[in-house]
Design an enzyme around this catalytic site. Structure first.
Site, PDB file in Angstrom:
ATOM      1  N   GLY A   1       3.242   1.984  -2.098  1.00 37.91           N
ATOM      2  CA  GLY A   1       3.704   2.095  -3.350  1.00 37.91           C
ATOM      3  C   GLY A   1       3.002   2.951  -4.297  1.00 37.91           C
ATOM      4  O   GLY A   1       1.964   3.425  -4.017  1.00 37.91           O
TER       5      GLY A   1
ATOM      6  N   LYS B   1      -9.421  -0.999 -20.779  1.00 37.18           N
ATOM      7  CA  LYS B   1      -9.409   0.438 -21.194  1.00 37.18           C
ATOM      8  C   LYS B   1     -10.648   0.272 -22.389  1.00 37.18           C
ATOM      9  O   LYS B   1     -10.517  -0.564 -23.182  1.00 37.18           O
ATOM     10  CB  LYS B   1      -8.030   0.540 -22.066  1.00 37.18           C
ATOM     11  CG  LYS B   1      -6.897   0.806 -21.163  1.00 37.18           C
ATOM     12  CD  LYS B   1      -5.954   1.607 -21.586  1.00 37.18           C
ATOM     13  CE  LYS B   1      -4.679   1.701 -20.581  1.00 37.18           C
ATOM     14  NZ  LYS B   1      -4.685   3.137 -20.020  1.00 37.18           N
TER      15      LYS B   1
ATOM     16  N   LYS C   1       0.513  -7.530 -13.097  1.00 37.97           N
ATOM     17  CA  LYS C   1       1.613  -8.167 -14.019  1.00 37.97           C
ATOM     18  C   LYS C   1       2.892  -7.442 -13.632  1.00 37.97           C
ATOM     19  O   LYS C   1       2.909  -6.411 -13.033  1.00 37.97           O
ATOM     20  CB  LYS C   1       1.052  -7.824 -15.665  1.00 37.97           C
ATOM     21  CG  LYS C   1       0.664  -6.638 -15.757  1.00 37.97           C
ATOM     22  CD  LYS C   1       1.498  -5.208 -15.824  1.00 37.97           C
ATOM     23  CE  LYS C   1       2.763  -5.248 -16.323  1.00 37.97           C
ATOM     24  NZ  LYS C   1       3.227  -3.905 -16.095  1.00 37.97           N
TER      25      LYS C   1
ATOM     26  N   ALA D   1       0.666  -1.289   0.044  1.00 40.88           N
ATOM     27  CA  ALA D   1      -0.014   0.035   0.015  1.00 40.88           C
ATOM     28  C   ALA D   1       0.736   1.299  -0.144  1.00 40.88           C
ATOM     29  O   ALA D   1       0.347   2.291  -0.222  1.00 40.88           O
ATOM     30  CB  ALA D   1      -0.880   0.114   1.127  1.00 40.88           C
TER      31      ALA D   1
ATOM     32  N   HIS E   1       0.334  -5.906 -22.148  1.00 43.16           N
ATOM     33  CA  HIS E   1      -0.500  -4.947 -22.444  1.00 43.16           C
ATOM     34  C   HIS E   1      -0.765  -5.028 -23.948  1.00 43.16           C
ATOM     35  O   HIS E   1      -1.657  -5.140 -24.623  1.00 43.16           O
ATOM     36  CB  HIS E   1       0.124  -3.556 -22.118  1.00 43.16           C
ATOM     37  CG  HIS E   1      -0.015  -3.453 -20.709  1.00 43.16           C
ATOM     38  ND1 HIS E   1      -0.771  -3.832 -19.795  1.00 43.16           N
ATOM     39  CD2 HIS E   1       0.754  -2.462 -20.075  1.00 43.16           C
ATOM     40  CE1 HIS E   1      -0.459  -3.221 -18.393  1.00 43.16           C
ATOM     41  NE2 HIS E   1       0.540  -2.411 -18.642  1.00 43.16           N
TER      42      HIS E   1
ATOM     43  N   LYS F   1       9.866   3.704 -23.553  1.00 42.22           N
ATOM     44  CA  LYS F   1       9.844   5.019 -22.539  1.00 42.22           C
ATOM     45  C   LYS F   1      10.718   6.250 -23.045  1.00 42.22           C
ATOM     46  O   LYS F   1      11.498   5.944 -24.067  1.00 42.22           O
ATOM     47  CB  LYS F   1      10.653   4.477 -21.280  1.00 42.22           C
ATOM     48  CG  LYS F   1       9.802   3.174 -20.524  1.00 42.22           C
ATOM     49  CD  LYS F   1       9.089   3.563 -19.468  1.00 42.22           C
ATOM     50  CE  LYS F   1       8.126   2.656 -18.872  1.00 42.22           C
ATOM     51  NZ  LYS F   1       6.883   3.086 -18.183  1.00 42.22           N
TER      52      LYS F   1
ATOM     53  N   GLU G   1       5.632   6.679 -24.440  1.00 44.06           N
ATOM     54  CA  GLU G   1       5.361   7.177 -23.072  1.00 44.06           C
ATOM     55  C   GLU G   1       6.707   8.384 -23.250  1.00 44.06           C
ATOM     56  O   GLU G   1       7.843   8.198 -23.551  1.00 44.06           O
ATOM     57  CB  GLU G   1       5.655   6.344 -21.974  1.00 44.06           C
ATOM     58  CG  GLU G   1       4.568   6.035 -21.448  1.00 44.06           C
ATOM     59  CD  GLU G   1       4.500   5.062 -20.255  1.00 44.06           C
ATOM     60  OE1 GLU G   1       3.694   4.751 -19.496  1.00 44.06           O
ATOM     61  OE2 GLU G   1       5.658   4.968 -19.725  1.00 44.06           O
TER      62      GLU G   1
HETATM   63  P1  NDP Z   1       6.554  -0.073  -6.310  1.00 43.64           P
HETATM   64  O1  NDP Z   1       8.131  -0.231  -6.532  1.00 43.64           O
HETATM   65  O2  NDP Z   1       6.101   1.153  -5.547  1.00 43.64           O
HETATM   66  O3  NDP Z   1       6.389  -1.084  -4.836  1.00 43.64           O
HETATM   67  C1  NDP Z   1       5.149  -1.385  -4.283  1.00 43.64           C
HETATM   68  C2  NDP Z   1       5.628  -1.329  -2.822  1.00 43.64           C
HETATM   69  O4  NDP Z   1       6.517  -2.799  -2.628  1.00 43.64           O
HETATM   70  C3  NDP Z   1       6.874  -0.266  -2.240  1.00 43.64           C
HETATM   71  O5  NDP Z   1       6.070   0.612  -1.647  1.00 43.64           O
HETATM   72  C4  NDP Z   1       7.513  -1.276  -1.438  1.00 43.64           C
HETATM   73  O6  NDP Z   1       6.815  -0.857  -0.018  1.00 43.64           O
HETATM   74  C5  NDP Z   1       7.523  -2.519  -1.744  1.00 43.64           C
HETATM   75  N1  NDP Z   1       8.333  -3.054  -2.450  1.00 43.64           N
HETATM   76  C6  NDP Z   1       9.105  -2.372  -3.556  1.00 43.64           C
HETATM   77  N2  NDP Z   1      10.327  -3.101  -3.899  1.00 43.64           N
HETATM   78  C7  NDP Z   1      10.355  -4.232  -3.067  1.00 43.64           C
HETATM   79  C8  NDP Z   1      11.181  -5.339  -2.847  1.00 43.64           C
HETATM   80  N3  NDP Z   1      12.297  -5.573  -4.039  1.00 43.64           N
HETATM   81  N4  NDP Z   1      11.085  -6.156  -1.980  1.00 43.64           N
HETATM   82  C9  NDP Z   1      10.079  -5.968  -1.274  1.00 43.64           C
HETATM   83  N5  NDP Z   1       9.086  -5.178  -1.268  1.00 43.64           N
HETATM   84  C10 NDP Z   1       9.339  -4.268  -2.125  1.00 43.64           C
HETATM   85  O7  NDP Z   1       5.849  -0.941  -7.359  1.00 43.64           O
HETATM   86  P2  NDP Z   1       4.565  -0.305  -7.917  1.00 43.64           P
HETATM   87  O8  NDP Z   1       3.557  -0.027  -7.005  1.00 43.64           O
HETATM   88  O9  NDP Z   1       4.858   0.556  -9.267  1.00 43.64           O
HETATM   89  O10 NDP Z   1       4.129  -1.864  -8.700  1.00 43.64           O
HETATM   90  C11 NDP Z   1       3.528  -2.886  -8.079  1.00 43.64           C
HETATM   91  C12 NDP Z   1       2.936  -3.897  -8.853  1.00 43.64           C
HETATM   92  O11 NDP Z   1       2.144  -3.415  -9.825  1.00 43.64           O
HETATM   93  C13 NDP Z   1       4.178  -4.220 -10.119  1.00 43.64           C
HETATM   94  O12 NDP Z   1       3.836  -5.719 -10.036  1.00 43.64           O
HETATM   95  C14 NDP Z   1       3.844  -3.552 -11.163  1.00 43.64           C
HETATM   96  O13 NDP Z   1       4.370  -4.299 -12.109  1.00 43.64           O
HETATM   97  C15 NDP Z   1       2.394  -3.701 -11.198  1.00 43.64           C
HETATM   98  N6  NDP Z   1       1.986  -2.307 -11.900  1.00 43.64           N
HETATM   99  C16 NDP Z   1       2.465  -1.033 -11.688  1.00 43.64           C
HETATM  100  C17 NDP Z   1       1.920   0.070 -12.203  1.00 43.64           C
HETATM  101  C18 NDP Z   1       2.230   1.185 -11.949  1.00 43.64           C
HETATM  102  O14 NDP Z   1       1.687   2.450 -12.682  1.00 43.64           O
HETATM  103  N7  NDP Z   1       3.043   1.623 -11.025  1.00 43.64           N
HETATM  104  C19 NDP Z   1       0.847  -0.132 -13.474  1.00 43.64           C
HETATM  105  C20 NDP Z   1       0.532  -1.466 -13.493  1.00 43.64           C
HETATM  106  C21 NDP Z   1       1.021  -2.592 -13.087  1.00 43.64           C
HETATM  107  P3  NDP Z   1       7.567  -1.285   1.346  1.00 43.64           P
HETATM  108  O15 NDP Z   1       8.935  -0.836   1.019  1.00 43.64           O
HETATM  109  O16 NDP Z   1       6.777  -0.298   2.294  1.00 43.64           O
HETATM  110  O17 NDP Z   1       7.339  -2.576   1.816  1.00 43.64           O
HETATM  111  C1  BG6 Z   2       2.098  -0.192 -16.840  1.00 52.21           C
HETATM  112  C2  BG6 Z   2       3.687  -0.490 -16.712  1.00 52.21           C
HETATM  113  O1  BG6 Z   2       1.821  -1.797 -16.341  1.00 52.21           O
HETATM  114  O2  BG6 Z   2       1.503   0.234 -17.351  1.00 52.21           O
HETATM  115  C3  BG6 Z   2       4.176   1.221 -16.584  1.00 52.21           C
HETATM  116  O3  BG6 Z   2       4.285  -1.102 -15.517  1.00 52.21           O
HETATM  117  C4  BG6 Z   2       3.454   1.739 -17.752  1.00 52.21           C
HETATM  118  O4  BG6 Z   2       5.608   1.091 -17.171  1.00 52.21           O
HETATM  119  C5  BG6 Z   2       2.070   1.785 -17.522  1.00 52.21           C
HETATM  120  O5  BG6 Z   2       3.895   3.277 -17.496  1.00 52.21           O
HETATM  121  C6  BG6 Z   2       1.186   2.251 -18.642  1.00 52.21           C
HETATM  122  O6  BG6 Z   2      -0.197   2.478 -18.190  1.00 52.21           O
HETATM  123  P1  BG6 Z   2      -1.110   3.363 -18.658  1.00 52.21           P
HETATM  124  O7  BG6 Z   2      -2.515   3.183 -18.198  1.00 52.21           O
HETATM  125  O8  BG6 Z   2      -0.635   4.772 -18.126  1.00 52.21           O
HETATM  126  O9  BG6 Z   2      -1.095   3.318 -20.339  1.00 52.21           O
END
Ligand code: NDP
Ligand code: BG6
Length: 537
Positions: A68, A237, A204, A66, A295, A388, A271
């Site tokens: 993240g 979408k 994913k 949560a 995607h 990117k 992007e």
């Molecule tokens: P984050 O890097 O923000 O990680 C989420 C949380 O996980 C962090 O706040 C941290 O919390 C914990 N964390 C990060 N790295 C590690 C690690 N190596 N080991 C253990 N805990 C870790 O990731 P996202 O929120 O960006 O992504 C989470 C998932 O969602 C991924 O699978 C990503 O592919 C997917 N995703 C993300 C998108 C996006 O826009 N961000 C879009 C689509 C999918 P803490 O340190 O507090 O435990």
């Molecule tokens: C996520 C990828 O799954 O999709 C990101 O991890 C990417 O890298 C994102 O930026 C794009 O999503 P959207 O909805 O903004 O096109």
């Protein structure tokens, strides 16, 4: 199209569940009649959902990870959107779990800026009420038995909440390397805490390659396939959901949708920003695992699949025919080879402080040619391209048709974002042009597929992909989630290339931040289409 009836007709007949009628945008204008239709459809969705069994029961959502990026940008805003539409049960609690230490109040402050007007138009009363449903608990790791047990203990200990009857939704907003330990630990939690259904949403990329995907699936077997919702938000979408309807409802497209008429299909994801502090994750996964394997592949499957004859089983429920049709495409896709790949990395990528390996060969850009060896698509190149730090933000599908000599070819462009729309080129004799010549001028026929009405969230349909998918999970609808056999097959298409890039340390071509990609891109694109046309002569 001239009338609302004409626009609504195909939708109602093809996908007649209330859910679809509500959430599907079929009108393309913002006239008063259409707005009225939206409002009444919404009312029916809320009243329809309100009669479902799950809606009568308490609900606990636990967002794992949560603290993240995904949680704050997508998961919580979507839960808030459902809350505002009255689509969460009356008794709902939302718990966040992560390692970062925060109190409930600190966590609410952390969420607040992502839920404020500008992000989601709302009233401050609704926002305050929603934040009061949000709690937070931290642990030492994602396999911390004691911490999870303490959190569940707090939930069941609340006098005001009937946790025993609750359904539970675990949303895994964490990097894939901690999926397995999280699920194993949660699975081992004593079941006495809650007796409702326990569902898992898993983001994913699901694994890094075929073997790790299979290992994760094996590890999750105990959860039961119907309790796992493998989420790919591109599937919800609006324009991606619209792909099948566009084909089904428009014979002028579907009749041309084959190798006799189509020269190439190009699916683009661009992007204009880099990894933005997500380098730690990204460098382990790269653009192929982050975007193409999920995607863009899902979009390809919807473009290429044979349309199921019916979307409903004999009982009138949504059948699995859609997902089955996608798997049949995958079964005809050979693995992608290095010769059909252009890999790039933007200048400055390695300067991201979250990237530890300063010699990294991680592609931030990839263009890959793949084929679908079906009767319909034999010989047609499908090019998946994602990058990117490019020159614009766009996701679209460009279907280029073979030309009819001496005229240029036609193109249909289906834009997924930022402005969902469809554009077709049409060639015409130039107005006033000399008679007896074959000169043509090209014009664009465009239809807009975005909502252009009021800013008031309650008068809008739910377009946000995450909100739509979360509602599907709560309702137990699996069709917009990825089946396990589909996942394994999808990794098989990419794994040999991914392994070769790592094993042979294949170096990406560098490209400038904000450019259109590697300078060799135009030549590569030409070669991928031209070479194929020669070989299919
Ligand atoms: P984050 O890097 O923000 O990680 C989420 C949380 O996980 C962090 O706040 C941290 O919390 C914990 N964390 C990060 N790295 C590690 C690690 N190596 N080991 C253990 N805990 C870790 O990731 P996202 O929120 O960006 O992504 C989470 C998932 O969602 C991924 O699978 C990503 O592919 C997917 N995703 C993300 C998108 C996006 O826009 N961000 C879009 C689509 C999918 P803490 O340190 O507090 O435990
Ligand atoms: C996520 C990828 O799954 O999709 C990101 O991890 C990417 O890298 C994102 O930026 C794009 O999503 P959207 O909805 O903004 O096109």
């Amino acid at each position: 199209m001239s009338s609302t009836e004409e626009q609504q007709f195909p939708v109602a007949h093809l996908r007649p569940t209330l859910d679809e009628q509500f959430s599907f945008r079929s009108d393309v204008s913002n006239n008063a009649d259409n707005m009225a239709l939206d409002a009444s459809a919404k009312t029916s969705l809320q009243s329809f959902v309100a009669t479902e069994e799950w809606f009568q029961k308490p609900l606990v959502v636990v967002v794992i990870g949560a603290s993240g990026d995904l949680a704050r940008k997508k998961t919580y805003p979507s839960l808030f959107e459902l809350y505002q539409h009255g689509l969460l049960p009356k008794e709902t609690m939302i718990w966040g779990y992560a390692r970062t230490a925060k109190t409930h109040l600190e966590f609410r402050d952390h969420l607040h800026p992502h839920l404020t007007p500008g992000q989601i138009p709302t009233s401050s009363k609704k926002l305050k009420d929603f934040l009061e449903l949000c709690y937070y608990h931290n642990g030492k790791s994602y396999g911390d038995n004691e911490a999870y047990a303490a959190m569940l203990g707090e939930i069941t200990g609340m006098d005001t909440f009937n946790a025993k009857d609750a359904n539970v939704l675990y949303y895994l907003a964490i990097p894939p390397n901690v999926f397995a330990e999280t699920v194993a630990t949660l699975e081992g939690m004593p079941n006495a805490v809650v007796q409702g259904k326990t569902r898992f949403v898993i983001e994913k990329p699901f694994g890094r390659d075929t073997a790790s995907c299979q290992a994760l699936l094996d590890g999750f077997k105990g959860l039961g396939e119907e309790m796992q919702f493998r989420l790919d938000h591109y599937l919800a979408k609006p324009m991606v959901e619209n792909l099948a309807t566009l084909r089904m409802a428009n014979p002028f497209l579907e009749n041309m949708w084959n190798h006799e008429h189509v020269e190439s299909v190009h699916i683009r994801f661009k992007e204009p920003f880099g990894t933005q502090g997500r380098g730690g994750y990204f460098d382990q996964y790269n653009i192929i695992r982050d975007v193409l394997q999920n995607h863009l592949l899902q979009v390809l499957l919807l473009v290429a699949m044979e349309l199921p004859s019916s979307l409903f089983d004999s009982a009138g429920d949504e059948s699995d025919s859609f997902r089955q049709a996608k798997i049949e495409v995958l079964e005809r896709m050979p693995p992608i080879v290095l010769e059909d790949a252009l890999l790039g990395q933007y200048d400055g990528y390695k300067d991201d402080p979250t990237i530890k390996n300063k010699d990294t060969n991680c592609p931030t850009y990839a263009a890959l040619r793949c084929f679908v060896n079906s009767k319909r698509w034999k010989g047609v190149p499908f090019i998946l391209e994602a990058g990117k730090a490019l020159d614009q933000k766009v996701v679209d599908v460009q279907v280029k048709f073979k030309n009819r000599h001496p005229f240029p070819s036609n193109m249909v462009t289906i834009e997924v974002q930022p402005k969902p729309s469809m554009t077709m080129t049409a060639h015409m004799k130039p107005l006033g042009g000399a008679s007896g010549t074959m000169d043509v001028t090209t014009t664009n026929l465009t239809t807009d597929y975005s909502f252009d009405g009021s800013d008031d969230i309650l008068s809008k349909p739910i377009e946000n992909a995450y909100s739509r998918l979360l509602l599907d999970v709560l309702r137990g609808h699996q069709n917009n989630f990825v089946r396990s056999d589909e996942l394994v097959r999808s990794w098989e298409v990419f794994t040999p290339l991914l392994h070769q890039i790592e094993r042979d340390n294949i170096q990406p071509v560098m490209y400038e931040y904000g450019s259109s990609g590697p300078s060799s891109r135009p030549a590569f694109m030409d070669e991928m289409v031209q070479a194929n046309m020669k070989s299919s002569l």
